[in-house]
Design a protein around this motif. Structure first.
Motif, PDB file in Angstrom:
ATOM      1  N   PHE B  27       0.822  -1.206   0.000  1.00 41.02           N
ATOM      2  CA  PHE B  27       0.000   0.000   0.000  1.00 41.02           C
ATOM      3  C   PHE B  27       0.856   1.256   0.000  1.00 41.02           C
ATOM      4  O   PHE B  27       0.509   2.257  -0.635  1.00 41.02           O
ATOM      5  N   SER B  28       2.004   1.209   0.663  1.00 39.40           N
ATOM      6  CA  SER B  28       2.869   2.386   0.662  1.00 39.40           C
ATOM      7  C   SER B  28       3.462   2.621  -0.728  1.00 39.40           C
ATOM      8  O   SER B  28       3.725   3.757  -1.120  1.00 39.40           O
ATOM      9  N   PHE B  29       3.644   1.521  -1.493  1.00 43.01           N
ATOM     10  CA  PHE B  29       4.086   1.695  -2.893  1.00 43.01           C
ATOM     11  C   PHE B  29       3.019   2.433  -3.681  1.00 43.01           C
ATOM     12  O   PHE B  29       3.311   3.310  -4.485  1.00 43.01           O
ATOM     13  N   PHE B  30       1.769   2.041  -3.431  1.00 46.68           N
ATOM     14  CA  PHE B  30       0.668   2.712  -4.129  1.00 46.68           C
ATOM     15  C   PHE B  30       0.687   4.207  -3.835  1.00 46.68           C
ATOM     16  O   PHE B  30       0.587   5.034  -4.727  1.00 46.68           O
ATOM     17  N   LEU B  31       0.846   4.532  -2.550  1.00 46.78           N
ATOM     18  CA  LEU B  31       0.830   5.944  -2.166  1.00 46.78           C
ATOM     19  C   LEU B  31       1.990   6.702  -2.799  1.00 46.78           C
ATOM     20  O   LEU B  31       1.835   7.833  -3.256  1.00 46.78           O
ATOM     21  N   ARG B  32       3.161   6.044  -2.873  1.00 45.81           N
ATOM     22  CA  ARG B  32       4.320   6.693  -3.473  1.00 45.81           C
ATOM     23  C   ARG B  32       4.059   6.976  -4.955  1.00 45.81           C
ATOM     24  O   ARG B  32       4.306   8.075  -5.453  1.00 45.81           O
ATOM     25  N   GLY B  33       3.498   5.971  -5.636  1.00 39.42           N
ATOM     26  CA  GLY B  33       3.193   6.146  -7.056  1.00 39.42           C
ATOM     27  C   GLY B  33       2.163   7.240  -7.276  1.00 39.42           C
ATOM     28  O   GLY B  33       2.304   8.085  -8.161  1.00 39.42           O
ATOM     29  N   ALA B  34       1.143   7.251  -6.430  1.00 39.26           N
ATOM     30  CA  ALA B  34       0.076   8.242  -6.578  1.00 39.26           C
ATOM     31  C   ALA B  34       0.635   9.650  -6.397  1.00 39.26           C
ATOM     32  O   ALA B  34       0.244  10.583  -7.105  1.00 39.26           O
ATOM     33  N   LYS B  35       1.589   9.785  -5.498  1.00 43.27           N
ATOM     34  CA  LYS B  35       2.184  11.104  -5.267  1.00 43.27           C
ATOM     35  C   LYS B  35       2.963  11.561  -6.509  1.00 43.27           C
ATOM     36  O   LYS B  35       2.877  12.723  -6.917  1.00 43.27           O
ATOM     37  N   ASN B  36       3.681  10.626  -7.127  1.00 44.41           N
ATOM     38  CA  ASN B  36       4.390  10.971  -8.366  1.00 44.41           C
ATOM     39  C   ASN B  36       3.418  11.413  -9.451  1.00 44.41           C
ATOM     40  O   ASN B  36       3.696  12.344 -10.205  1.00 44.41           O
ATOM     41  N   GLY B  37       2.270  10.728  -9.515  1.00 42.46           N
ATOM     42  CA  GLY B  37       1.262  11.070 -10.511  1.00 42.46           C
ATOM     43  C   GLY B  37       0.756  12.484 -10.313  1.00 42.46           C
ATOM     44  O   GLY B  37       0.556  13.235 -11.265  1.00 42.46           O
ATOM     45  N   LEU B  38       0.594  12.858  -9.058  1.00 44.34           N
ATOM     46  CA  LEU B  38       0.134  14.197  -8.723  1.00 44.34           C
ATOM     47  C   LEU B  38       1.109  15.248  -9.237  1.00 44.34           C
ATOM     48  O   LEU B  38       0.718  16.234  -9.864  1.00 44.34           O
ATOM     49  N   ASP B  39       2.396  15.015  -8.980  1.00 43.03           N
ATOM     50  CA  ASP B  39       3.410  15.971  -9.451  1.00 43.03           C
ATOM     51  C   ASP B  39       3.361  16.090 -10.966  1.00 43.03           C
ATOM     52  O   ASP B  39       3.467  17.181 -11.520  1.00 43.03           O
ATOM     53  N   GLY B  40       3.198  14.930 -11.631  1.00 41.10           N
ATOM     54  CA  GLY B  40       3.157  14.929 -13.095  1.00 41.10           C
ATOM     55  C   GLY B  40       2.000  15.745 -13.633  1.00 41.10           C
ATOM     56  O   GLY B  40       2.149  16.513 -14.579  1.00 41.10           O
ATOM     57  N   ALA B  41       0.842  15.602 -12.998  1.00 39.65           N
ATOM     58  CA  ALA B  41      -0.347  16.306 -13.486  1.00 39.65           C
ATOM     59  C   ALA B  41      -0.192  17.816 -13.336  1.00 39.65           C
ATOM     60  O   ALA B  41      -0.592  18.578 -14.214  1.00 39.65           O
ATOM     61  N   ILE B  42       0.415  18.252 -12.252  1.00 35.48           N
ATOM     62  CA  ILE B  42       0.606  19.688 -12.029  1.00 35.48           C
ATOM     63  C   ILE B  42       1.509  20.274 -13.112  1.00 35.48           C
ATOM     64  O   ILE B  42       1.273  21.367 -13.618  1.00 35.48           O
ATOM     65  N   LYS B  43       2.538  19.502 -13.493  1.00 36.25           N
ATOM     66  CA  LYS B  43       3.481  19.980 -14.509  1.00 36.25           C
ATOM     67  C   LYS B  43       2.808  20.248 -15.848  1.00 36.25           C
ATOM     68  O   LYS B  43       3.328  20.968 -16.680  1.00 36.25           O
ATOM     69  N   LEU B  44       1.640  19.600 -16.071  1.00 33.17           N
ATOM     70  CA  LEU B  44       0.972  19.737 -17.365  1.00 33.17           C
ATOM     71  C   LEU B  44       0.286  21.084 -17.544  1.00 33.17           C
ATOM     72  O   LEU B  44       0.070  21.539 -18.656  1.00 33.17           O
ATOM     73  N   LEU B  45      -0.087  21.695 -16.430  1.00 31.51           N
ATOM     74  CA  LEU B  45      -0.976  22.857 -16.500  1.00 31.51           C
ATOM     75  C   LEU B  45      -0.514  23.966 -17.440  1.00 31.51           C
ATOM     76  O   LEU B  45      -1.299  24.410 -18.274  1.00 31.51           O
ATOM     77  N   PRO B  46       0.752  24.430 -17.367  1.00 32.46           N
ATOM     78  CA  PRO B  46       1.138  25.554 -18.224  1.00 32.46           C
ATOM     79  C   PRO B  46       0.903  25.310 -19.712  1.00 32.46           C
ATOM     80  O   PRO B  46       0.273  26.130 -20.388  1.00 32.46           O
ATOM     81  N   SER B  47       1.365  24.152 -20.215  1.00 31.49           N
ATOM     82  CA  SER B  47       1.235  23.924 -21.656  1.00 31.49           C
ATOM     83  C   SER B  47      -0.210  23.611 -22.033  1.00 31.49           C
ATOM     84  O   SER B  47      -0.694  23.999 -23.104  1.00 31.49           O
ATOM     85  N   MET B  48      -0.920  22.938 -21.138  1.00 32.44           N
ATOM     86  CA  MET B  48      -2.312  22.649 -21.378  1.00 32.44           C
ATOM     87  C   MET B  48      -3.105  23.938 -21.513  1.00 32.44           C
ATOM     88  O   MET B  48      -3.962  24.076 -22.396  1.00 32.44           O
TER      89      MET B  48
END
Lengths: 193, 171
Positions: B27-48
């Motif tokens: 479960f902690s792996f899941f949380l770690r992955g989910a956190k990375n996903g969050l960072d990735g999504a934020i990075k998209l905002l400017p170009s989007m």
């Protein structure tokens, strides 16, 4: 690339807006667009968190590694340098499998994941052949059941709903093959991976 | 449609079994992955933000309709029905806009008409090229995409012609 796309879109819109007398809706659409991008990004956050979390578990448990080893003979033809060096193979496999299975909301997060993994240690800001190939497959991927279109056609009361599957298979498969061949050809011409 | 609905819940089910019956803290792996996903999504905002503003402006200006009016008769001559031309323009730009044009075609021509069938195949076998490439590449700050755009647009054109040919053969 995005800079050019953005400028061309805006300039064309400006000229047509002036010429067409639709400047009012153009000006309104700018703020609406800014608004929409934030909504889209926020809705993406949830999906990306979910799929990256799932991916992490699949990776740690070794399931993806097995699948990617199974697919290596085929994938080596499509992503030569990634599967030679072994970098990002698991991510690429996950992304392609999601595309083929038709889990369309998983493809984007998994592809982003794969591309950022491939980017590590490469020339900054320049796409490699494998990245372009992945993006190409994201745009023209063969998928087993085209769910979205079937659902829409059903809702609109069509007689042909599932009959659409076979032509879609043929079309998307042919386009995928053409896309892969063209990418490989252009990659060869361009030289550096 | 039954099987499709099973895919995601089944994956989650499988993961829950792994989490429950394994010694590793998955479960902690899941949380770690989910956190990375969050960072990735934020990075998209400017170009989007930039891309969506551009596309929105273009759609609002009415340029796409003009283009469709000019070019449609030309395409009609090579077997692509005039009615689906607006779809060819909106499809690579935005999913929402292309869905709207698709609905428009269906209501105008009827859901089982030749044009609507062509449009269905196009909708299912192509994707929003601009949006996808923007999202994929900007998440890892890639600016030079080399030959991607020409190849992707060429494949899209092939897909349009093939769709029309297949619709003629199958229905």
């Amino acid at each position: 690339m995005l800079g050019k796309c953005f400028s061309i879109l805006c300039i064309v819109a400006f000229i047509f807006g002036a010429f067409n007398g639709s400047m009012e809706s153009v000006s309104k659409s700018i703020l609406e667009g800014a608004d929409k991008s934030v909504t889209l990004c926020i809705s993406l956050i949830g999906v990306m968190a979910l799929w990256n979390g799932i991916m992490e578990i699949l990776k740690e448990s070794g399931i993806i590694k097995r699948v990617s080893r199974l697919l290596t003979p085929v994938m080596r033809l499509v992503f030569p340098s990634a599967f030679k060096s072994g970098i990002a193979t698991e991510e690429i496999t996950a992304c392609i499998s999601a595309g083929v299975l038709g889990v369309s909301n998983a493809v984007t997060p998994l592809a982003i994941n794969a591309i950022s993994k491939m980017e590590r240690g490469k020339r900054k800001g320049v796409a490699t052949n494998d990245m372009i190939m992945l993006c190409m497959l994201g745009c023209a991927c063969f998928n087993i059941i085209p769910t979205t279109i079937i659902a829409i056609r059903q809702k609109m009361g069509a007689t042909y709903t599932y009959e659409i599957i076979v032509p879609v298979w043929i079309c998307s498969f042919a386009c995928m093959v053409i896309g892969i061949l063209l990418c490989r050809l252009m990659g060869k011409i361009n030289g550096d991976s | 449609m039954g099987i499709v609905n099973y895919i995601l819940p089944f994956i989650i089910f499988l993961l829950c079994v792994i989490i429950l019956f394994s010694k590793k803290d998955y479960f902690s792996f899941f949380l770690r992955g989910a956190k990375n996903g969050l960072d990735g999504a934020i990075k998209l905002l400017p170009s989007m933000c930039a891309l969506i503003i551009g596309v929105n402006m273009l759609l609002a200006s009415g340029a796409t309709e003009y283009l469709a009016d000019w070019l449609a008769p030309l395409f009609d001559r090579i077997g692509v029905p005039e009615d689906i031309f607006p779809l060819i323009i909106t499809r690579p730009l935005s999913f929402g806009a292309s869905l709207a044009t698709f609905t428009d075609i269906v209501t105008r021509c009827g859901v089982d008409s030749y044009a609507a069938l062509c449009a269905s195949i196009i909708m299912a076998s192509t994707d929003t090229v601009f949006y996808v490439s923007c999202v994929y590449f900007s998440a890892s700050e890639i600016k030079k995409t080399k030959y991607f755009m020409p190849v992707a647009l060429f494949v899209m054109a092939v897909s349009v012609f093939l769709s029309c040919i297949l619709a003629r053969i199958f229905f």
